[in-house]
Write an enzyme that holds these catalytic residues in place. Structure first.
Site, mmCIF file in Angstrom:
data_model
loop_
_atom_site.group_PDB
_atom_site.id
_atom_site.type_symbol
_atom_site.label_atom_id
_atom_site.label_comp_id
_atom_site.label_asym_id
_atom_site.label_seq_id
_atom_site.Cartn_x
_atom_site.Cartn_y
_atom_site.Cartn_z
ATOM 1 N N GLU A 92 -6.307 5.067 7.987
ATOM 2 C CA GLU A 92 -6.282 6.439 7.919
ATOM 3 C C GLU A 92 -7.341 7.103 7.233
ATOM 4 O OE1 GLU A 92 -2.564 5.583 5.716
ATOM 5 O OE2 GLU A 92 -1.733 5.026 7.448
ATOM 6 N N GLU A 124 -5.019 -4.578 10.801
ATOM 7 C CA GLU A 124 -4.024 -3.738 10.908
ATOM 8 C C GLU A 124 -4.207 -2.718 12.200
ATOM 9 O OE1 GLU A 124 -3.767 -2.988 5.978
ATOM 10 O OE2 GLU A 124 -2.996 -1.213 7.423
ATOM 11 N N GLY A 149 2.969 -0.915 4.219
ATOM 12 C CA GLY A 149 2.901 0.338 4.024
ATOM 13 C C GLY A 149 4.474 0.602 3.643
ATOM 14 N N GLY A 150 5.106 1.315 4.484
ATOM 15 C CA GLY A 150 6.606 2.030 4.210
ATOM 16 C C GLY A 150 7.519 1.265 3.533
ATOM 17 N N SER A 180 3.643 -2.274 10.282
ATOM 18 C CA SER A 180 5.085 -2.201 10.412
ATOM 19 C C SER A 180 5.834 -3.675 10.251
ATOM 20 C CB SER A 180 5.404 -1.956 12.081
ATOM 21 O OG SER A 180 5.126 -0.696 12.221
ATOM 22 N N ASN A 211 0.849 -1.151 -0.020
ATOM 23 C CA ASN A 211 0.090 -0.092 0.097
ATOM 24 C C ASN A 211 0.854 1.263 0.140
ATOM 25 O OD1 ASN A 211 -1.759 2.038 0.316
ATOM 26 N ND2 ASN A 211 -2.195 1.563 2.747
ATOM 27 N N TRP A 212 1.053 1.972 -1.144
ATOM 28 C CA TRP A 212 1.768 3.064 -1.286
ATOM 29 C C TRP A 212 1.301 4.138 -0.711
ATOM 30 C CZ3 TRP A 212 5.084 3.261 -6.543
ATOM 31 C CH2 TRP A 212 5.764 2.050 -6.647
ATOM 32 N N LYS A 213 0.130 4.171 -0.255
ATOM 33 C CA LYS A 213 -0.386 5.604 0.547
ATOM 34 C C LYS A 213 -0.307 6.678 -0.542
ATOM 35 C CE LYS A 213 0.161 3.274 4.786
ATOM 36 N NZ LYS A 213 -0.021 3.304 6.120
ATOM 37 N N HIS A 250 -9.352 1.367 5.293
ATOM 38 C CA HIS A 250 -7.989 1.697 5.979
ATOM 39 C C HIS A 250 -8.206 2.617 7.027
ATOM 40 C CE1 HIS A 250 -3.904 2.436 6.633
ATOM 41 N NE2 HIS A 250 -3.316 1.406 6.040
ATOM 42 N N GLY A 259 3.185 2.299 10.948
ATOM 43 C CA GLY A 259 4.174 3.293 10.430
ATOM 44 C C GLY A 259 5.017 3.726 11.795
HETATM 45 P P1 13P Z 1 3.343 0.214 7.443
HETATM 46 O O1 13P Z 1 3.792 -0.893 7.005
HETATM 47 O O2 13P Z 1 4.191 1.464 6.916
HETATM 48 O O3 13P Z 1 3.493 0.293 9.055
HETATM 49 O O4 13P Z 1 1.950 0.536 7.059
HETATM 50 C C1 13P Z 1 0.934 -0.406 7.278
HETATM 51 C C2 13P Z 1 -0.387 -0.059 6.660
HETATM 52 O O5 13P Z 1 -0.899 0.834 6.809
HETATM 53 C C3 13P Z 1 -0.741 -0.875 5.212
HETATM 54 O O6 13P Z 1 -2.109 -0.693 4.821
#
Ligand code: 13P
Length: 252
Positions: free
Chosen positions: A101, A169, A235-236, A214, A12-14, A99, A175
């Site tokens: 966020e 999640e 994510g990251g 994470s 997920n590149w956000k 999600h 993050g």
């Molecule tokens: P991180 O892997 O950066 O913690 O993010 C997880 C995430 O939100 C995947 O949707």
């Protein structure tokens, strides 16, 4: 892992990535085509602006493409929004909905998430439905109750293993570098599996349940091989193909 269920590792590149990042997607495609993730299916969910270009880069290959959100309506006067049929048209096969966020920053409710998931299914997309508790909810001992409530309110009726993926999640793990213990993940994923059986019947035993929050190359093996953990939403660590593929290698 769940016997008979193909693992699924998605990035997920956000709100990250310009056309200069398409090389990372090409590298992921090469690895997927070469079977570097073993039996796992790989997918990347770049921002909507890159979907069409990414679809061109991955055509005919084994890497799947997903979007990060959709509107519940197929079209109309919704300035700035993108519908599920548009995502499908751009080349996506998956779309993330709910999600944390979006639940937090855009005040999305379970009912809205369900409407988005239903729109996804109607458009022929597979919905990746995200759920997870906050730190306060976990500390209060409410994590399973919260996730159960979210799933009951967010999952689309009529879904099955080919049309719905669940991603657990924990909000406090996203993050932050923090992760739940393997025991907590096993307990949560077991509870989700039981609930999926109640909601979807026998198909619920084959739905993929991802863990997100994470996930890194250093912890992926401990997390991704647990009972009822059928992959990860990253994510990251998904922004660079090398790191993403090092995680997917947990299934090699
Ligand atoms: P991180 O892997 O950066 O913690 O993010 C997880 C995430 O939100 C995947 O949707």
């Amino acid at each position: 892992m769940t016997p008979g269920v193909r693992p699924f590792v998605a990035g997920n590149w956000k709100m990250n990535g310009l056309s200069a990042s398409l090389g990372e997607i090409e590298a992921m495609r090469r690895a997927a085509d070469a079977g570097e993730a073993g039996e796992a299916e790989l997918a990347v969910c770049p921002p909507a602006t890159l979907l069409a270009q990414a679809a061109w880069k991955i055509r005919g290959g084994k890497l799947s493409l997903g979007a990060q959100d959709c509107h519940p309506e197929p079209s109309g006067a919704f300035t700035g929004d993108i519908s599920a049929p548009m995502l499908k048209d751009a080349g996506a096969t998956y779309v993330i909905v709910g999600h944390s966020e979006r639940r937090t920053l855009h005040h999305e409710t379970d009912a809205l998430v369900r409407a988005k998931a239903e729109a996804a299914l109607k458009a022929g997309l597979t919905a990746i439905v995200c759920v997870g508790e906050t730190k306060e909810e976990r500390q209060a001992g409410d994590a399973i109750a919260v996730v159960t409530r979210q799933l009951k309110g967010s999952l689309p009726p009529g879904g099955g293993p080919d049309s719905v993926v669940v991603s657990y999640e924990p909000v406090w793990a996203i993050g932050t570098g923090l992760t739940p213990t393997p025991k907590d993940v096993t307990e949560m994923h077991g509870a989700i599996r039981t609930l999926l059986g109640e909601i979807y019947g026998p198909g619920g035993s084959k739905l993929r349940i991802l863990y997100g929050g994470s996930v890194k190359p250093g912890n992926c093996r401990d997390l991704l091989t647990l009972d009822n953990v059928d992959g990860a939403l990253i994510g990251g660590a998904s922004l660079k193909a090398a790191e993403f593929l090092a995680i997917a290698a947990a299934y090699r």
